[in-house]
Design an enzyme around this catalytic site. Sequence first.
Site, mmCIF file in Angstrom:
data_model
loop_
_atom_site.group_PDB
_atom_site.id
_atom_site.type_symbol
_atom_site.label_atom_id
_atom_site.label_comp_id
_atom_site.label_asym_id
_atom_site.label_seq_id
_atom_site.Cartn_x
_atom_site.Cartn_y
_atom_site.Cartn_z
ATOM 1 N N LYS B 22 13.075 -1.300 -14.057
ATOM 2 C CA LYS B 22 14.379 -1.869 -14.391
ATOM 3 C C LYS B 22 15.022 -1.092 -15.542
ATOM 4 O O LYS B 22 16.198 -0.718 -15.486
ATOM 5 C CB LYS B 22 14.196 -3.347 -14.771
ATOM 6 C CG LYS B 22 15.495 -4.121 -14.889
ATOM 7 C CD LYS B 22 15.276 -5.524 -15.487
ATOM 8 C CE LYS B 22 14.470 -6.431 -14.600
ATOM 9 N NZ LYS B 22 15.272 -7.131 -13.576
ATOM 10 N N ARG B 91 14.206 -9.589 -20.034
ATOM 11 C CA ARG B 91 13.528 -9.469 -18.737
ATOM 12 C C ARG B 91 12.404 -8.465 -18.802
ATOM 13 O O ARG B 91 12.515 -7.434 -19.459
ATOM 14 C CB ARG B 91 14.504 -8.933 -17.671
ATOM 15 C CG ARG B 91 15.612 -9.843 -17.300
ATOM 16 C CD ARG B 91 16.488 -9.100 -16.289
ATOM 17 N NE ARG B 91 17.843 -9.573 -16.363
ATOM 18 C CZ ARG B 91 18.456 -10.241 -15.365
ATOM 19 N NH1 ARG B 91 17.811 -10.458 -14.244
ATOM 20 N NH2 ARG B 91 19.694 -10.636 -15.504
ATOM 21 N N GLY B 100 9.575 -10.970 -8.822
ATOM 22 C CA GLY B 100 9.328 -12.389 -9.067
ATOM 23 C C GLY B 100 8.037 -12.690 -9.785
ATOM 24 O O GLY B 100 7.719 -13.837 -10.066
ATOM 25 N N MET B 102 7.016 -11.641 -12.767
ATOM 26 C CA MET B 102 6.979 -11.697 -14.225
ATOM 27 C C MET B 102 8.184 -12.480 -14.729
ATOM 28 O O MET B 102 9.019 -12.923 -13.962
ATOM 29 C CB MET B 102 6.983 -10.268 -14.756
ATOM 30 C CG MET B 102 5.950 -9.413 -14.028
ATOM 31 S SD MET B 102 4.628 -8.886 -15.065
ATOM 32 C CE MET B 102 5.493 -8.490 -16.528
ATOM 33 N N ARG B 335 17.070 -0.490 -7.979
ATOM 34 C CA ARG B 335 15.716 0.026 -7.750
ATOM 35 C C ARG B 335 15.625 0.410 -6.285
ATOM 36 O O ARG B 335 16.438 -0.023 -5.466
ATOM 37 C CB ARG B 335 14.665 -1.019 -8.113
ATOM 38 C CG ARG B 335 14.813 -2.294 -7.334
ATOM 39 C CD ARG B 335 13.822 -3.354 -7.793
ATOM 40 N NE ARG B 335 14.058 -4.597 -7.065
ATOM 41 C CZ ARG B 335 13.543 -5.775 -7.412
ATOM 42 N NH1 ARG B 335 12.777 -5.874 -8.470
ATOM 43 N NH2 ARG B 335 13.784 -6.840 -6.691
ATOM 44 N N HIS B 451 12.599 -15.022 -2.099
ATOM 45 C CA HIS B 451 11.241 -14.613 -2.450
ATOM 46 C C HIS B 451 10.365 -14.411 -1.210
ATOM 47 O O HIS B 451 9.715 -13.385 -1.027
ATOM 48 C CB HIS B 451 10.599 -15.675 -3.356
ATOM 49 C CG HIS B 451 9.177 -15.378 -3.706
ATOM 50 N ND1 HIS B 451 8.126 -15.913 -2.998
ATOM 51 C CD2 HIS B 451 8.650 -14.567 -4.644
ATOM 52 C CE1 HIS B 451 7.005 -15.449 -3.501
ATOM 53 N NE2 HIS B 451 7.300 -14.631 -4.518
ATOM 54 N N SER B 766 -18.914 16.712 15.408
ATOM 55 C CA SER B 766 -17.997 15.601 15.214
ATOM 56 C C SER B 766 -18.661 14.639 14.241
ATOM 57 O O SER B 766 -19.753 14.146 14.505
ATOM 58 C CB SER B 766 -17.731 14.913 16.554
ATOM 59 O OG SER B 766 -16.881 13.810 16.352
ATOM 60 N N CYS B 834 -14.761 11.395 14.121
ATOM 61 C CA CYS B 834 -14.443 10.416 15.162
ATOM 62 C C CYS B 834 -14.821 9.007 14.747
ATOM 63 O O CYS B 834 -14.869 8.116 15.575
ATOM 64 C CB CYS B 834 -15.103 10.787 16.484
ATOM 65 S SG CYS B 834 -16.895 10.713 16.425
ATOM 66 N N TYR B 854 -9.865 18.695 13.518
ATOM 67 C CA TYR B 854 -9.155 17.568 14.119
ATOM 68 C C TYR B 854 -9.701 16.244 13.605
ATOM 69 O O TYR B 854 -10.798 16.200 13.048
ATOM 70 C CB TYR B 854 -9.243 17.611 15.657
ATOM 71 C CG TYR B 854 -10.617 17.311 16.192
ATOM 72 C CD1 TYR B 854 -10.985 16.001 16.537
ATOM 73 C CD2 TYR B 854 -11.555 18.324 16.375
ATOM 74 C CE1 TYR B 854 -12.250 15.727 17.020
ATOM 75 C CE2 TYR B 854 -12.819 18.054 16.856
ATOM 76 C CZ TYR B 854 -13.160 16.745 17.174
ATOM 77 O OH TYR B 854 -14.407 16.472 17.646
#
Lengths: 876, 876
Positions: B22, B91, B100, B102, B335, B451, B766, B834, B854
């Site tokens: 903020k 704030r 929400g 804090m 933000r 909220h 693998s 894998c 891969y």
Amino acid sequence: MTRYVYQFEEGDGKDRRRFGGKGAGLAEMSQIGLPVPPGFTIITEASLDYLQDNAMPDDLMDEVWLNLARLEDKLGQKLGDAEHPLLVSVRSGAPISMPGMMDTVLNLGLNADTMEGLGRLTGNRRFALDSFRRFIQMFGNVVMHMDHSRFEQILEALKTEVGIHQDTELSEAHLEELITRYKALVLKSTRREFPDDPKVQLEMAIVAVFNSWRNPRAVFYRRVNKISNLLGTAVNVQSMVFGNMGETSATGVLFTRNPNTGETGMYGEYLTQAQGEDVVAGIRTPKPIEEMAQEMPKTHQQLVDVCQLLEFHYRDMQDIEFTVQEEKLYLLQTRTGKRTASAAVKIAVDMAKADIISRQDAISRQEPDQVQRLLYRQIDPSAEVELLAEGLPASPGAAIGKVVFTADEAEQRGQAGEAVILVRPETTPDDIHGIVAAQGVLTSRGGMTSHAAIVARGMGKPAVTGCEAVHISLEAETFTVGERVIAKDALITIDGGTGRVMLGTVPTVEPELSKEFTELLGWADSYRRLKVHANADTPEDAAKARELGATGVGLCRTEHMFMGQERLPVVQAMILAETLEDRQTALDQLLPMQQDDFYGILKAMDGLPVTIRLLDPPLHEFLPDIEVTEKALAVAKSQGSDADIMRLEAVLRRTRSLFEFNPMLGFRGVRLGVVYPEIYAMQARAIFQAQAALLKEALKPHVEVMIPLVGTSEELARMKDMVADVNKAVQSEQGIDLPYKIGTMIEVPRAALVAGSIAEHAQFFSFGTNDLTQTTFGYSRDDAESKFLPAYLAEKILPENPFMVLDRGGVGRLIEIALKDGRSTRPDLKVGICGEHGGDPASIAFCHEAGLNYVSCSPFRVPVARLAAAQAALKK
Amino acid sequence: MTRYVYQFEEGDGKDRRRFGGKGAGLAEMSQIGLPVPPGFTIITEASLDYLQDNAMPDDLMDEVWLNLARLEDKLGQKLGDAEHPLLVSVRSGAPISMPGMMDTVLNLGLNADTMEGLGRLTGNRRFALDSFRRFIQMFGNVVMHMDHSRFEQILEALKTEVGIHQDTELSEAHLEELITRYKALVLKSTRREFPDDPKVQLEMAIVAVFNSWRNPRAVFYRRVNKISNLLGTAVNVQSMVFGNMGETSATGVLFTRNPNTGETGMYGEYLTQAQGEDVVAGIRTPKPIEEMAQEMPKTHQQLVDVCQLLEFHYRDMQDIEFTVQEEKLYLLQTRTGKRTASAAVKIAVDMAKADIISRQDAISRQEPDQVQRLLYRQIDPSAEVELLAEGLPASPGAAIGKVVFTADEAEQRGQAGEAVILVRPETTPDDIHGIVAAQGVLTSRGGMTSHAAIVARGMGKPAVTGCEAVHISLEAETFTVGERVIAKDALITIDGGTGRVMLGTVPTVEPELSKEFTELLGWADSYRRLKVHANADTPEDAAKARELGATGVGLCRTEHMFMGQERLPVVQAMILAETLEDRQTALDQLLPMQQDDFYGILKAMDGLPVTIRLLDPPLHEFLPDIEVTEKALAVAKSQGSDADIMRLEAVLRRTRSLFEFNPMLGFRGVRLGVVYPEIYAMQARAIFQAQAALLKEALKPHVEVMIPLVGTSEELARMKDMVADVNKAVQSEQGIDLPYKIGTMIEVPRAALVAGSIAEHAQFFSFGTNDLTQTTFGYSRDDAESKFLPAYLAEKILPENPFMVLDRGGVGRLIEIALKDGRSTRPDLKVGICGEHGGDPASIAFCHEAGLNYVSCSPFRVPVARLAAAQAALKK
């Protein structure tokens, strides 16, 4: 072109790999001037080339004929010559001795013509005839693969026909008839005439020796003794001498020192009027060599001199075969003699003291696995025994088992885990598999150098041989001693150290270490760099370990202490507790018991480090099986009290909640400590309280606290803090300083891989190689050893059982990684091993090479570990 | 000395760590000329110092007073001045947004005097009185920790006393009375006078914000969102503006684009005559921002311009808070806006196309775990549904579960594995733990920025908000829609993409990938170096994987094929076979079935590699449990046939003989192949016959045969030879070349440690990281996740579940060792992974860094893997 054939005087006595043990010995003896009948050696490469191609190597026989000619020139005799016939023996000779495993042919060169020539030359036609018929029998058996017993049947039949009992009563005519019948048998059985041409005989015999390398009993012997199949065998062709040319002839085998005890002085047996195989086969019981001093004093003295010369030359005790032909001594073989563990120790120590060898050699020469037998239990000298008979003390140690009469049955039942004693009139190389599987061997015939005696000694199996009071009926599967009949499956005990055969199970005691062994271990201690600690869970074990030379306890398992009869209910209450308070109540009850445990062990190891591992196994190990509780609950429901039912239901609930699919990888070790820190805290408190009590008695307890199964540094960090808090509390309560070390076991691969960070919190590492092997391979030992591991070992997918011999490629590499990273974090990190491998010589060698500080093993492995550690240091 | 306090125009808009999100936004906006009410930021260090010492840092308040004076000078107002009173908001502002979580205090600076001054200045005494009573209530709650509802009770009581219903009907006298009663409540509850001194108010508020960093809901939020506790929070002290100064005043929040869909255009809500918290709290349902175009057209246009400016400045979608005070627009916060996965993709692609960001940024900006939600199943559009009500589509996705009415119950039952939907009038930060554990959220009040909506979106949970047709009775634990009563535990389905609430379980379908997502994945493919294969056991899975972008099958597990209804009996017959012949008969029956399996998969992946793993699990997995068979046998014995009894007895015998203590480490994988080579031979034959059939159809099957659980090179060598023999045989039968690769899984630590020698026989590796994690840690996953692993994660002994995120320190190190040694033996060794980790972004990043070729993952993880592989490549 490879040269395959060498006269004895050209051979290389040091090169056993190419010349074989026998060939090298013959070359060596020839070259130092000992009386050896001339001959030549076909080196091992020839057999390998033959076995690879299944065909005689090019030019091999040309080389043989050339060397045969040189031999004939030397002796003025000729193979197949009727006037001056040359007779030879053809014997195998592998680089590593495999007594009795491979084939031998004697008297080769005999046919109708040369037989007569031999008769003329020796003035003894009967001897020549007898030699010929023996030759046909041996050649037929060894080279032409005929059953030995078929010749014996013909012999017995003839004896019955003509009404005589002893072989010696056979007349020349009888022997001629026998020869005719033997030859007819050969033709009938093999559809081939018995070869009269001595050159054909020789070539066939050489091929037979080559092939004997792969006969089943030789293959089995090599597997048991871990001898490579790729060595091959040499073939020795040697001019015959005859121990069966009358009363001034003899044959014998002897050791330059007593192979059972190691005492100095010749030890052996001989037979007059006999050929070499007669002694070893155990068919006639031979005379002790001492009698020769009376019977043939000159030869006896000659032998004494030869023994001294050979021992000094080879710098080791020798096993000699000799033949006396009409008073003239010939040496047919010398090799390093097999001996018992105690003899090996005594001989080495005696020779080192006599400056024949160095102390280092005396140490390096011991087979640690064999030395281990010195620590086996022995017959309690004070026990009342029911003595059945006494035979020869052929291979020391006590063995207890059920009587069986065939090698096959011994193998079958022995492999199934039963303890059996193999009882035979005599043993042959075909019985090896039965001896391997039996606890011990009892024979009614044969001497101290009979097959049974030599083989059992080599394997470290107790054996009593030549026990003539024992009369065996193989058909009835019984043996009788006087009036007594002992049937199959009867329990007997044999004492191979005294020759006693006893009925039933006789109590045994721990052995005492001999003066020489103690001396040798003292020398070993001065060379080794590894410390040797012991795994001990009780004060008694700790004291025993200390007596055997351990300089600390490397692993004290606390869970065994939880299993005691008076403790288990408390432990179970602790586990069943549903609140921290209830658990704490149970732990408070356990505290004084644990404190006593630690007090005793620390006291027994006063002044030396004791590494105490906090609780490791999963909690369900302390609770009954689910099925057991279910059954108990069913019973309680029908006739028990409400309290019983509730208790059992609680047990069942908890057992079920603790059930694990793979307990080995489950909720145990430090994982318990993290979730139930109060358990570890109790143990830490018990340790420090015990330490405080000892310090107040002016003793010196060295405490090391070990956290098991750590896989992350964070686990150890938490436990370290918890232990430190307990330590501080006990210090302030007791008003005394309580120094200690904290460390961890490295027993999962991750611990090794992040050892650098774990070492931030650990003052020592102890490799728990049992579990580390399980997790590194992904083998559950319980499952692997009953499922696929036997196949893996048989198929050579694994060279060794990795639970017995540390796997260098995988587990060893992890150890090296952990060591390097751990020491780079903490240069003075103390590192040891406490798995079963801590007592295994090959694994100890690895530990030495890797740079560990100590190994820890069971108390009775401590002497072997001391020796193996010295050997590893000397090897380097 | 650290400087703690900065005016907004002095702040560093890039330094979110120090200024908080903020504070950085306010600094940035101030500096680019946007209308921001002046103020200053106390940086995060101050809170950390406070939290560490539990005391205000030295000189902090001096610095605050200095900066307050600068603010007062700037505005010509003074805190506590009755004539020109300065009012401020206080704030929190953490470096990472925790909406929400804090605390915030508005209107700070009011007391009896300044209230009157505010009334005079605004010409609205009632507004001033209302502001004061709101301030007492908020300060009492946030700073003095009083329960919010106690103020509400006083308010409701007064309204009842004087007989009014709406807050707006309260007269000045009523408000005066309320203030008196509020102050009395504060004194009674806290035993402390409400502070009239604005400086005391300010210091107390700053302390309260510092402390709010460690309130339980904030700690929980950080744990869920993996935010460090060490960041701390900044405090922003800002001069107040008022959205509640009449009809030309308003307050609102908006996103610069639609956070649900990503579509362009402002998306938000506002309330006239209101203060900021009113919108977010969801107490009044606000108006959509579009209405503002009519109601306040000038301000609306100003907002459009501001949005464009901010988006261009920050190069991302913004979430803005604004207040309009008597027609003048003020920005209170900007933000980066939280968004759904599909919005994130669309916004990034749109911005890249508009050249606002690069394609690389568009890729790197995606949260792979969030993107995964695009592949979750959605409500079947063709399904007939029983529609209960429609609310706002607050967070997309379908959720099915049982109705619960409290966050605690949602948490409890959700953690126990039950699917529940949390139904609340509105949610508050105190409900977070319930939202985490629920499948979705339904609220009857609150808008798209309430909220519940914001939090659910952030977590990717489906949510429907503001569903006003739903009337909730928390006491009765029911909700009603019209006449219908829905009780607790009823099953409902919510569709957060449409806002629908439906009764019962509604069928779902696979989602379609959006145009933008497909485009983004195309870009990703051009940057990534790792190939992405899929784990697929059926032709359908293989086809799906290919459709989602897989370029091969990295793991085809053959055991799943053994489980089919018509096959299991044959498989069981194979296992029960007591002779090789019987086993072969069963295998012959399985052969054509397996061949069909492989034919289908190879065809679906035509032209791409398919790695087929031969049988892996222990055989007992194909047999019924011992208890099941025991019961069946008991039944058969009382009423079955002899044949049944014999069969069941055979099954029981075999099951018992196959029993294992630790099946995970038992007789499975290549160990089966070594002991029963005929099983693997059948599978190899099925593979090659399928390959031959496809080649004859002119297709291009790429066969790779994978041997599981290899730990020694010898195991692989044997199996390689066996497979080669079968290959040769099938080639010659079919008259066609059948090229293939052979390789192994690396899934026990030893395989990694001896990879150099294994690579002599393997063309590919693998990494089976599921099993490799189990053996490296010594964790049985089944046991660990139900026993100690939750505690380990909660206690931060492990940073992540190693079965979900690859453990770099241990498992990763083994992979690196294997890779290095394997490639040094065979430079062109193909290497992949894998295990489940193949679909985990952090693990994929490791695979990229380590140099694997891969990753292979489940078909539905393929898009995420493509994205994560590109992100890893771009990061480097």
